[in-house]
Design an enzyme around this catalytic site. Structure first.
Site, PDB file in Angstrom:
ATOM      1  N   GLU A  97       0.819  -1.212   0.000  1.00  0.00           N
ATOM      2  CA  GLU A  97       0.000   0.000   0.000  1.00  0.00           C
ATOM      3  C   GLU A  97       0.858   1.270   0.000  1.00  0.00           C
ATOM      4  O   GLU A  97       0.673   2.175   0.806  1.00  0.00           O
ATOM      5  CB  GLU A  97      -0.970  -0.019   1.185  1.00  0.00           C
ATOM      6  CG  GLU A  97      -1.921  -1.213   1.117  1.00  0.00           C
ATOM      7  CD  GLU A  97      -3.031  -1.210   2.159  1.00  0.00           C
ATOM      8  OE1 GLU A  97      -2.816  -0.657   3.241  1.00  0.00           O
ATOM      9  OE2 GLU A  97      -4.089  -1.773   1.866  1.00  0.00           O
TER      10      GLU A  97
ATOM     11  N   ASP B  78      -8.375  -9.179   3.944  1.00  0.00           N
ATOM     12  CA  ASP B  78      -8.171  -8.094   4.911  1.00  0.00           C
ATOM     13  C   ASP B  78      -9.250  -8.065   5.984  1.00  0.00           C
ATOM     14  O   ASP B  78     -10.161  -7.253   5.908  1.00  0.00           O
ATOM     15  CB  ASP B  78      -8.157  -6.749   4.158  1.00  0.00           C
ATOM     16  CG  ASP B  78      -7.499  -5.652   4.965  1.00  0.00           C
ATOM     17  OD1 ASP B  78      -6.984  -5.949   6.039  1.00  0.00           O
ATOM     18  OD2 ASP B  78      -7.507  -4.495   4.504  1.00  0.00           O
TER      19      ASP B  78
ATOM     20  N   GLU C 171     -12.679  -2.401  11.722  1.00  0.00           N
ATOM     21  CA  GLU C 171     -12.641  -1.662  10.460  1.00  0.00           C
ATOM     22  C   GLU C 171     -13.732  -2.105   9.492  1.00  0.00           C
ATOM     23  O   GLU C 171     -14.395  -1.283   8.868  1.00  0.00           O
ATOM     24  CB  GLU C 171     -11.257  -1.864   9.819  1.00  0.00           C
ATOM     25  CG  GLU C 171     -11.138  -1.261   8.449  1.00  0.00           C
ATOM     26  CD  GLU C 171      -9.758  -1.486   7.826  1.00  0.00           C
ATOM     27  OE1 GLU C 171      -8.862  -2.003   8.502  1.00  0.00           O
ATOM     28  OE2 GLU C 171      -9.601  -1.127   6.637  1.00  0.00           O
TER      29      GLU C 171
HETATM   30  C1  GCV Z   1      -2.499   0.396   8.276  1.00  0.00           C
HETATM   31  C2  GCV Z   1      -6.000  -2.262   5.362  1.00  0.00           C
HETATM   32  C3  GCV Z   1      -6.462  -1.029   6.075  1.00  0.00           C
HETATM   33  C4  GCV Z   1      -5.327  -0.015   6.188  1.00  0.00           C
HETATM   34  C5  GCV Z   1      -4.154  -0.693   6.900  1.00  0.00           C
HETATM   35  C6  GCV Z   1      -3.748  -1.932   6.116  1.00  0.00           C
HETATM   36  C7  GCV Z   1      -2.634  -2.701   6.784  1.00  0.00           C
HETATM   37  O1  GCV Z   1      -5.737  -1.978   4.040  1.00  0.00           O
HETATM   38  O2  GCV Z   1      -7.543  -0.485   5.404  1.00  0.00           O
HETATM   39  O3  GCV Z   1      -5.804   1.076   6.918  1.00  0.00           O
HETATM   40  O4  GCV Z   1      -3.069   0.186   7.005  1.00  0.00           O
HETATM   41  O5  GCV Z   1      -4.858  -2.790   6.005  1.00  0.00           O
HETATM   42  O6  GCV Z   1      -2.953  -3.656   7.485  1.00  0.00           O
HETATM   43  O7  GCV Z   1      -1.479  -2.361   6.606  1.00  0.00           O
END
Ligand code: GCV
Length: 749
Positions: A315, A389, A417
């Site tokens: 990411e 996720d 989340e």
């Molecule tokens: C900290 C998902 C979440 C992100 C998070 C990522 C991760 O994509 O939406 O907010 O980033 O996981 O675990 O690194």
């Protein structure tokens, strides 16, 4: 009455204010409950219970002084005095004394020759014995921290009304490193945080150390959590700057008595940004030297520093792939720097790339599996429970069982989340148990994730379980009272993976609300059912990642315009005129083949359990399910079942009003009402969308969504929580009335 005393000293306070103050004190019970005390409330037990326990806990006997022993003594005197509603202080050995210590700190304990050998540094023994002719309870351990853990366990027995007259309890953790990852940013915001701001007030540290740090540490220690990483895995390079290391060192001092080591998330490019090197290439000697110097410096200030968490090449984060090096090369350069100090690297396996057309669910395995055996022994590859996720339900990540020569840490998410965030009651230990009990079949039957994680399957010495924290500075710490159960449950499970979700719920309810059997027997099933409810109303039958863009709050199955294709809900559900679901069988992406052969066959074939069906198969709308119903009918039925479950949860909670305080009851009651409304929103929006593909009628007895698809698509949440720095879309039109979904605002196209 403290408040009243303070008032009466201000002689010049106007009489009307004085009267108002008294009235307000009368209106609010002296010990109003707001959740701040978590499961460590220690409110006086009923008189009959006090009478039963008082003779069995008269004084606390502790020889020697050390920070963790002192914390244990303080906790026992605080807890026993509160529960038994009388001062329980340090004192001599007498009938009913609670004698605590290690053979080193306490001659009394040493003289008892207790069988402590198998308990390691952190385990404890609680035993009823006779000492100098007195009937006492000993809480003994090899290490001071074991004494603290044992003290919390002893208090828990009383808090949950267990018999304590004839105790013989021995307990040691299954997993060595039991860690919470805080995704807190240095500016005080929290990524995916739904409980206010960060508890860490970096600005005032180290000169002011908020008392909340110690309260949090007590709570962590009470469930055996022994490490916390302090900052977001999408890391800010400032975290390693000397001014912050000074603050971290002060925090480590506060946490140390509670057995908690601190870890930091770091940015892989730190050698360039902080060190002013030209590269962060792990093969470059200057980079290796930089990490070593940096780490040596940290250990000079924090001798028991835990180590680093690294999110690399994921990411947008930098990583070793930027230099054509492997994930193992990246992890090892940092591991080598930590090794002489006993530090650990948690190297995250959550990697996927928009440039890789491979099914996102396969990418982490593809990248890491070939590296098995190449990671240093002080590296954990930290792997999320599922390959996508933290969804309401995922098949367990295929990496578990597939990396026998690597330390694997399980990462689960406490912060909700993808699970409705603050206001949806979803009791997560049920989800985590499903993962831990999952049989990877890697070495035949019984190769459970529990055995991968505790190291026993492959004979690893080291073991770790990690949870993404749900803690913030909200008064009740986690945003919702019931989210405290996830914090509690994470620690308890990491300590003892054999505990059931029911047992944990029972303990937590008894300590947090009430031990009345009528309360416990009603609320435990409610908590257990809550997990399947969210699966049903959000993502039934193996659907996944259908949440709205960015904040992941509410449904967005129609979203297809994100620049990264593998972040679009349409990528995940693949609905078309023929059917629904992602074909991951050998005729599709072949993700099934990442599992051990018996599981791969099961998932690719017709006997796949319904709960994983659409994760692995693209299924015709009129496909006959095991129930005899069509896929479409089954889908609708699950959505409605989810709402029915939430309604049942509300009925249960309504009936619980007499058992607990009004403040916590009414907050949860309001949250459950929101949950029902949003479950309905999820169901209606999802059906309205999927019926544009299925073109099938609603099954008998199931109402169609009250609005058309355009209505649900137009719902826009400008500022869903948990997304620091996010700017809402430009205001396109005046919103109509706030719609029936409460929080949502209609912005018609
Ligand atoms: C900290 C998902 C979440 C992100 C998070 C990522 C991760 O994509 O939406 O907010 O980033 O996981 O675990 O690194």
């Amino acid at each position: 009455m403290e408040g009243l005393a303070r008032w009466s000293m201000r002689k010049k306070a106007p009489a009307c204010l004085f009267v108002a103050a008294i009235l307000s004190l009368l209106a609010v019970p002296a010990s109003a409950e707001d959740g701040y005390d978590l499961w460590l409330r220690y409110r006086p037990m009923e008189a009959s219970a006090q009478a039963q326990y008082r003779p069995l806990a008269t004084t606390v006997v502790s020889q020697g002084a050390a920070p963790s022993l002192d914390a244990a003594k303080a906790e026992l005197t605080r807890g026993l005095s509160g529960l038994l509603d009388k001062p329980v202080r340090s004192g001599p050995v007498t009938d009913g004394a609670v004698v605590i210590g290690t053979p080193v700190s306490s001659p009394l304990i040493a003289g008892l020759n207790l069988p402590l050998n198998s308990l390691g540094k952190e385990g404890y023994l609680i035993r009823s014995v006779s000492l100098d002719g007195h009937a006492v309870t000993v809480i003994a351990a090899n290490g001071d921290i074991g004494v603290l853990y044992g003290s919390f366990a002893f208090l828990r027995l009383i808090q949950t009304h267990q018999a304590i007259a004839h105790l013989d309890v021995a307990s040691a953790p299954r997993v060595k490193l039991r860690i919470l990852n805080h995704w807190d940013n240095l500016d005080g915001t929290i990524e995916r945080g739904y409980a206010g701001h960060s508890v860490f007030d970096w600005q005032k540290m180290p000169y002011y150390m908020d008392p909340r740090y110690a309260v949090m540490a007590r709570a962590d220690a009470s469930v055996g959590i022994n490490g916390i990483s302090l900052n977001n895995v999408s890391a800010d390079v400032w975290m390693l700057a000397p001014m912050y290391i000074g603050k971290v060192s002060a925090l480590a001092d506060v946490l140390r008595p509670y057995g908690i080591r601190v870890y930091l998330s770091i940015k892989f490019s730190a050698p360039v940004e902080l060190g002013k090197l030209k590269t962060a290439d792990p093969a470059d000697p200057a980079v290796q030297a930089w990490w070593k110097k940096e780490v040596d410096g940290i250990y000079r200030r924090i001798p028991d520093f835990g180590g680093f968490v690294v999110k690399a090449n994921s990411e947008g984060q930098p990583g070793p792939r930027d230099y054509n090096r492997t994930q193992a090369d990246g992890a090892n350069v940092i591991a080598d720097a930590l090794k002489p100090h006993g530090g650990t690297v948690f190297w995250r396996a959550f990697v996927y790339s928009e440039k890789d057309p491979t099914d996102r669910a396969k990418q982490a395995y593809n990248e890491f599996k070939p590296l098995d055996g190449q990671f240093r022994d002080n590296v954990f590859v930290q792997t999320k429970n599922g390959a996508i996720d933290f969804q309401p339900r995922e098949p367990t990540h295929p990496m578990f069982g597939a990396m026998p020569k690597t330390n694997l840490a399980l990462e689960v998410q406490l912060t909700k989340e993808y699970l409705g965030q603050t206001t949806h009651l979803v009791y997560l230990p049920v989800l985590w148990k499903e993962v831990l009990d999952w049989d990877t079949m890697a070495k035949g039957k019984g190769s459970t994730v529990t055995r991968v994680i505790d190291g026993s399957l492959e004979g690893h010495d080291n073991s770790a379980m990690v949870g993404v924290s749900n803690i913030g500075d909200d008064r009740n710490w986690t945003g919702a009272q019931f989210s405290q159960a996830d914090w509690y449950g994470f620690g308890r499970l990491a300590w003892d993976m054999n505990l059931s979700a029911e047992e944990i719920a029972r303990e937590w309810l008894g300590m947090t609300f009430s031990n009345d059997p009528a309360f416990i027997n009603a609320v435990v099933p409610m908590m257990i059912a809550s997990r399947e409810a969210v699966v049903d109303y959000m993502t039934p039958l193996g659907l996944h990642h259908l949440m709205a863009t960015g904040h992941h709050y509410g449904p967005g199955p129609w979203v297809d315009d994100l620049p990264r294709p593998e972040q679009n809900p349409v990528y995940f559900h693949q609905a078309d005129a023929k059917g629904l679901g992602f074909d991951r069988t050998p005729t599709g992406s072949d993700a099934t083949s990442q599992y051990a052969p018996p599981i791969a066959r099961l998932f690719a074939g017709p006997d796949i359990p319904d709960r994983y069906l659409l994760w692995f198969h693209h299924v015709a709308w009129d496909h006959k399910m095991k129930s005899g119903r069509t896929l479409w009918d089954e889908l609708v039925l699950h959505y409605d079942r989810g709402i029915d479950s939430v309604r049942q949860m509300r009925r249960t909670w309504d009936a619980m009003k007499p058992f607990i305080d009004a403040e916590r009851w009414s907050q949860e009651s309001a949250f459950l009402a929101i949950q029902e409304k949003e479950a309905q929103w999820w169901r209606d929006a999802s059906i309205a969308y999927f019926e544009t593909f299925s073109h099938m009628p609603m099954p008998d007895g199931h109402a169609p969504p009250p609005h058309d698809l355009a209505y649900y698509k137009a719902i826009y949440i400008p500022y869903g929580p948990g997304r620091p720095g996010y700017t809402a879309a430009p205001f396109r039109n005046l919103p109509k009335d706030p719609d029936e979904n409460g929080n949502a605002v209609q912005i018609p196209e």
